[in-house]
Design a protein around this motif. Structure first.
Motif, mmCIF file in Angstrom:
data_model
loop_
_atom_site.group_PDB
_atom_site.id
_atom_site.type_symbol
_atom_site.label_atom_id
_atom_site.label_comp_id
_atom_site.label_asym_id
_atom_site.label_seq_id
_atom_site.Cartn_x
_atom_site.Cartn_y
_atom_site.Cartn_z
ATOM 1 N N TRP A 1 -7.952 12.890 -3.631
ATOM 2 C CA TRP A 1 -6.878 12.604 -4.590
ATOM 3 C C TRP A 1 -7.408 11.682 -5.683
ATOM 4 N N ALA A 2 -8.128 10.653 -5.276
ATOM 5 C CA ALA A 2 -8.653 9.673 -6.233
ATOM 6 C C ALA A 2 -9.537 10.353 -7.275
ATOM 7 N N ASP A 3 -10.452 11.203 -6.809
ATOM 8 C CA ASP A 3 -11.340 11.897 -7.734
ATOM 9 C C ASP A 3 -10.560 12.826 -8.660
ATOM 10 N N LYS A 4 -9.581 13.550 -8.119
ATOM 11 C CA LYS A 4 -8.783 14.463 -8.935
ATOM 12 C C LYS A 4 -7.966 13.699 -9.971
ATOM 13 N N ILE A 5 -7.373 12.587 -9.580
ATOM 14 C CA ILE A 5 -6.590 11.779 -10.523
ATOM 15 C C ILE A 5 -7.502 11.237 -11.619
ATOM 16 N N GLY A 6 -8.643 10.718 -11.235
ATOM 17 C CA GLY A 6 -9.587 10.195 -12.222
ATOM 18 C C GLY A 6 -10.069 11.268 -13.179
ATOM 19 N N TRP A 7 -10.334 12.461 -12.663
ATOM 20 C CA TRP A 7 -10.846 13.548 -13.487
ATOM 21 C C TRP A 7 -9.746 14.180 -14.337
ATOM 22 N N GLU A 8 -8.611 14.528 -13.700
ATOM 23 C CA GLU A 8 -7.545 15.267 -14.387
ATOM 24 C C GLU A 8 -6.763 14.401 -15.363
ATOM 25 N N GLU B 1 -7.626 10.913 -16.111
ATOM 26 C CA GLU B 1 -8.436 9.812 -16.613
ATOM 27 C C GLU B 1 -7.839 8.439 -16.301
ATOM 28 N N ASP B 2 -6.992 8.373 -15.265
ATOM 29 C CA ASP B 2 -6.420 7.095 -14.829
ATOM 30 C C ASP B 2 -7.421 6.452 -13.873
ATOM 31 N N GLN B 3 -8.354 5.714 -14.455
ATOM 32 C CA GLN B 3 -9.418 5.120 -13.649
ATOM 33 C C GLN B 3 -8.903 3.996 -12.747
ATOM 34 N N ALA B 4 -7.848 3.302 -13.158
ATOM 35 C CA ALA B 4 -7.280 2.248 -12.305
ATOM 36 C C ALA B 4 -6.724 2.859 -11.027
ATOM 37 N N ALA B 5 -6.040 3.981 -11.131
ATOM 38 C CA ALA B 5 -5.512 4.657 -9.934
ATOM 39 C C ALA B 5 -6.663 5.156 -9.064
ATOM 40 N N ARG B 6 -7.698 5.710 -9.690
ATOM 41 C CA ARG B 6 -8.850 6.199 -8.941
ATOM 42 C C ARG B 6 -9.520 5.071 -8.162
ATOM 43 N N VAL B 7 -9.718 3.942 -8.826
ATOM 44 C CA VAL B 7 -10.369 2.798 -8.178
ATOM 45 C C VAL B 7 -9.516 2.284 -7.027
ATOM 46 N N TRP B 8 -8.195 2.158 -7.243
ATOM 47 C CA TRP B 8 -7.304 1.663 -6.185
ATOM 48 C C TRP B 8 -7.329 2.595 -4.989
ATOM 49 N N GLN C 1 4.001 9.993 -9.584
ATOM 50 C CA GLN C 1 3.485 10.013 -10.950
ATOM 51 C C GLN C 1 2.607 11.229 -11.217
ATOM 52 N N TYR C 2 1.786 11.618 -10.242
ATOM 53 C CA TYR C 2 0.796 12.659 -10.472
ATOM 54 C C TYR C 2 1.080 13.975 -9.766
ATOM 55 N N ALA C 3 2.243 14.114 -9.165
ATOM 56 C CA ALA C 3 2.550 15.325 -8.402
ATOM 57 C C ALA C 3 2.460 16.589 -9.255
ATOM 58 N N ARG C 4 2.865 16.517 -10.494
ATOM 59 C CA ARG C 4 2.830 17.709 -11.365
ATOM 60 C C ARG C 4 1.424 18.003 -11.889
ATOM 61 N N ASP D 1 0.838 -1.205 0.000
ATOM 62 C CA ASP D 1 0.000 0.000 0.000
ATOM 63 C C ASP D 1 0.872 1.254 0.000
ATOM 64 N N MET D 2 1.869 1.272 0.861
ATOM 65 C CA MET D 2 2.737 2.440 0.974
ATOM 66 C C MET D 2 3.520 2.682 -0.313
ATOM 67 N N GLU D 3 3.988 1.603 -0.932
ATOM 68 C CA GLU D 3 4.693 1.722 -2.222
ATOM 69 C C GLU D 3 3.765 2.307 -3.284
ATOM 70 N N GLN D 4 2.551 1.792 -3.346
ATOM 71 C CA GLN D 4 1.593 2.274 -4.348
ATOM 72 C C GLN D 4 1.275 3.749 -4.126
ATOM 73 N N LEU D 5 1.080 4.156 -2.879
ATOM 74 C CA LEU D 5 0.813 5.563 -2.588
ATOM 75 C C LEU D 5 1.974 6.453 -3.028
ATOM 76 N N ARG D 6 3.197 6.024 -2.719
ATOM 77 C CA ARG D 6 4.382 6.799 -3.132
ATOM 78 C C ARG D 6 4.460 6.894 -4.646
ATOM 79 N N ASN D 7 4.234 5.778 -5.326
ATOM 80 C CA ASN D 7 4.299 5.778 -6.786
ATOM 81 C C ASN D 7 3.249 6.705 -7.401
ATOM 82 N N LEU D 8 2.028 6.669 -6.892
ATOM 83 C CA LEU D 8 0.982 7.543 -7.419
ATOM 84 C C LEU D 8 1.294 9.006 -7.145
ATOM 85 N N ALA D 9 1.811 9.291 -5.957
ATOM 86 C CA ALA D 9 2.170 10.673 -5.634
ATOM 87 C C ALA D 9 3.266 11.184 -6.564
#
Length: 71
Positions: free
Chosen positions: A39-46, A48-55, A23-26, A13-21
């Motif tokens: 964060w999930a909603d913003k990633i999905g909207w901005e 369109e990475d629905q897999a990240a949003r769902v996770w 990847q999407y920090a910019r 979980d911690m690895e995935q959170l770091r990776n998403l942060a």
């Protein structure tokens, strides 16, 4: 970039959170006062990475419910 995981998070979980942060920090601003589900909603909207949003939504629902139950 730092992300505060929920108590009881697995190493995966911690690895995935770091990776998403990283990847999407910019594209999606991350702040410590932003809940994971926002964060999930913003990633999905901005991005369109629905897999990240769902996770992220699943992670939030699983851990926020567990945290509330423990108190």
């Amino acid at each position: 970039m730092s992300v505060m995981p929920f108590t009881g998070s697995t190493i995966e979980d911690m690895e995935q959170l770091r990776n998403l942060a990283k990847q999407y920090a910019r594209q999606v601003p991350f702040g410590l006062d932003w809940p994971v589900n926002f964060w999930a909603d913003k990633i999905g909207w901005e991005t369109e990475d629905q897999a990240a949003r769902v996770w992220l939504n699943h992670y939030f629902q699983t851990h926020s419910t567990a945290t509330e139950t423990k108190h």
